[in-house]
Design an enzyme around this catalytic site. Structure first.
Site, PDB file in Angstrom:
ATOM      1  N   TYR A  31      -6.625   6.845  10.340  1.00  0.00           N
ATOM      2  CA  TYR A  31      -5.328   6.305  10.757  1.00  0.00           C
ATOM      3  C   TYR A  31      -4.795   6.960  12.031  1.00  0.00           C
ATOM      4  O   TYR A  31      -3.848   6.461  12.635  1.00  0.00           O
ATOM      5  CB  TYR A  31      -4.298   6.444   9.632  1.00  0.00           C
ATOM      6  CG  TYR A  31      -4.705   5.801   8.323  1.00  0.00           C
ATOM      7  CD1 TYR A  31      -5.713   4.842   8.270  1.00  0.00           C
ATOM      8  CD2 TYR A  31      -4.087   6.165   7.132  1.00  0.00           C
ATOM      9  CE1 TYR A  31      -6.090   4.264   7.064  1.00  0.00           C
ATOM     10  CE2 TYR A  31      -4.462   5.583   5.928  1.00  0.00           C
ATOM     11  CZ  TYR A  31      -5.463   4.648   5.893  1.00  0.00           C
ATOM     12  OH  TYR A  31      -5.829   4.091   4.703  1.00  0.00           O
TER      13      TYR A  31
ATOM     14  N   GLY B  46       1.695  -7.404   3.700  1.00  0.00           N
ATOM     15  CA  GLY B  46       3.053  -7.816   4.047  1.00  0.00           C
ATOM     16  C   GLY B  46       3.326  -9.285   3.832  1.00  0.00           C
ATOM     17  O   GLY B  46       4.487  -9.712   3.898  1.00  0.00           O
TER      18      GLY B  46
END
Length: 328
Positions: free
Chosen positions: A56, A210
């Site tokens: 990340y 999402g």
């Protein structure tokens, strides 16, 4: 916040965790200040499981540094999970090369300890299975790190049954992390094995990246760095069907005076008491919403209604074909 037990090695965590990937990659430009605020609000609400990874930060440690900074004042109250398994030494051609060689695992562990600012990693996951390195060697290396006190628990991510069994025989696996949501159900085939071996389960992307928040826009309307522009579920044909399904879920949620996100997270929690989803957000308000899902009780009628809307998951693959994990 309710607590749950993950695996048989002593790992416990809040029923809702937190995934930090979106703070620094995949979902457009990051916002460090907002991310730190979201993590600290999560802690205020009783969240104790925080997930990051070497990947990340693209090898810079930026995501782990951010998470470490955010939890510094309450580090002993939380579980910090991070991951190894990629070769990030040369990103000129993009990333994706796997590297779970023992020397790299040890190097990543030392880097992660430094970036997080801790003396022990609570959960150390193999991020993706490396076909060039026997999983017994991977598990053995993590066992060495556990024996040395640098790591507490061993985890796998996107691993198949053969890999899980072989790894577990060398060093007990506390948790498997894999995508799982109302949109993505493939991992359910592994649940009997996880139960047999006493392994907990951590769903990532529990809100369909999402989409299940009810805020999805068509592909092409996101920042150029946002992975949803190329996600098959956002492409024409699939997108409209997924929007319709989320609208129907939203009506069910409204009838229960909850949000569609809370409905989706509560559904995950209802699939087993060894499950801890890790939704990510840069918003403290969204964090409050996600944490509230732990208090939502779904009835058999609710579960049946959800099944009627999405009996087999969403529309479209979870990754473009070239990026799909290969379970072994």
């Amino acid at each position: 916040m309710h607590r749950r037990t993950l695996g048989t090695q002593g790992l416990t965590a809040s029923a809702i965790g937190y995934g930090s990937m979106g703070l620094t990659m995949a979902y457009g430009p990051g916002d460090e200040e907002a991310g730190i605020a979201a993590i600290r609000r999560a802690h205020d609400l009783g969240v104790t499981f925080f997930d990051t990874a070497e990947l990340y930060g693209f090898g810079t440690g930026s995501n782990e540094i951010l998470v470490g900074k955010a939890v510094r004042d309450f580090r002993d109250e939380v579980v910090l999970a991070t991951k190894f398994g990629f070769d990030l030494s040369d990103l000129s051609q993009g990333f994706g090369a796997l590297n779970s060689r023992p020397d790299n695992i040890r190097k990543v562990a030392d880097n992660s300890l430094r970036y997080l600012g801790v003396d022990q990693i609570d959960v150390f996951y193999q991020h993706r299975v490396d076909p060039d390195v026997p999983i017994e060697d991977v598990a053995g290396t993590v066992k060495e790190l556990i024996d040395a006190g640098k790591v507490k628990y061993f985890g796998l991510s996107e691993a198949g049954p053969e890999t899980i069994r072989k790894a577990h025989a060398v060093q007990p696996v506390s948790v498997l992390q894999t995508e799982y949501s109302l949109f993505e159900r493939e991992v359910e085939q592994l649940f009997p094995l996880l139960k047999e071996l006493g392994i907990g389960f951590v769903p990532y992307s529990p809100l369909g990246r999402g989409f299940i928040t009810g805020t999805a826009k068509p592909a092409g309307q996101y920042d150029a760095t946002d992975m949803r522009n190329t996600d098959p579920r956002w492409q024409p044909g699939n997108f409209e069907k997924n929007v319709e399904a989320v609208d129907r879920l939203g009506k069910l949620a409204t009838a229960k005076d909850i949000t569609v996100s809370q409905l989706a997270l509560a559904w995950l929690l209802a699939q087993g008491d060894q499950i801890v989803p890790i939704p990510g957000t840069r918003s403290a308000t969204r964090m409050e919403e996600n944490a509230g899902a732990a208090d939502v009780a779904l009835t058999e009628a609710d579960l049946a209604a959800i099944h009627e809307i999405l009996p087999n998951g969403g529309f479209g693959a979870r990754y473009a074909e070239e990026h799909a994990p290969n379970w072994v």
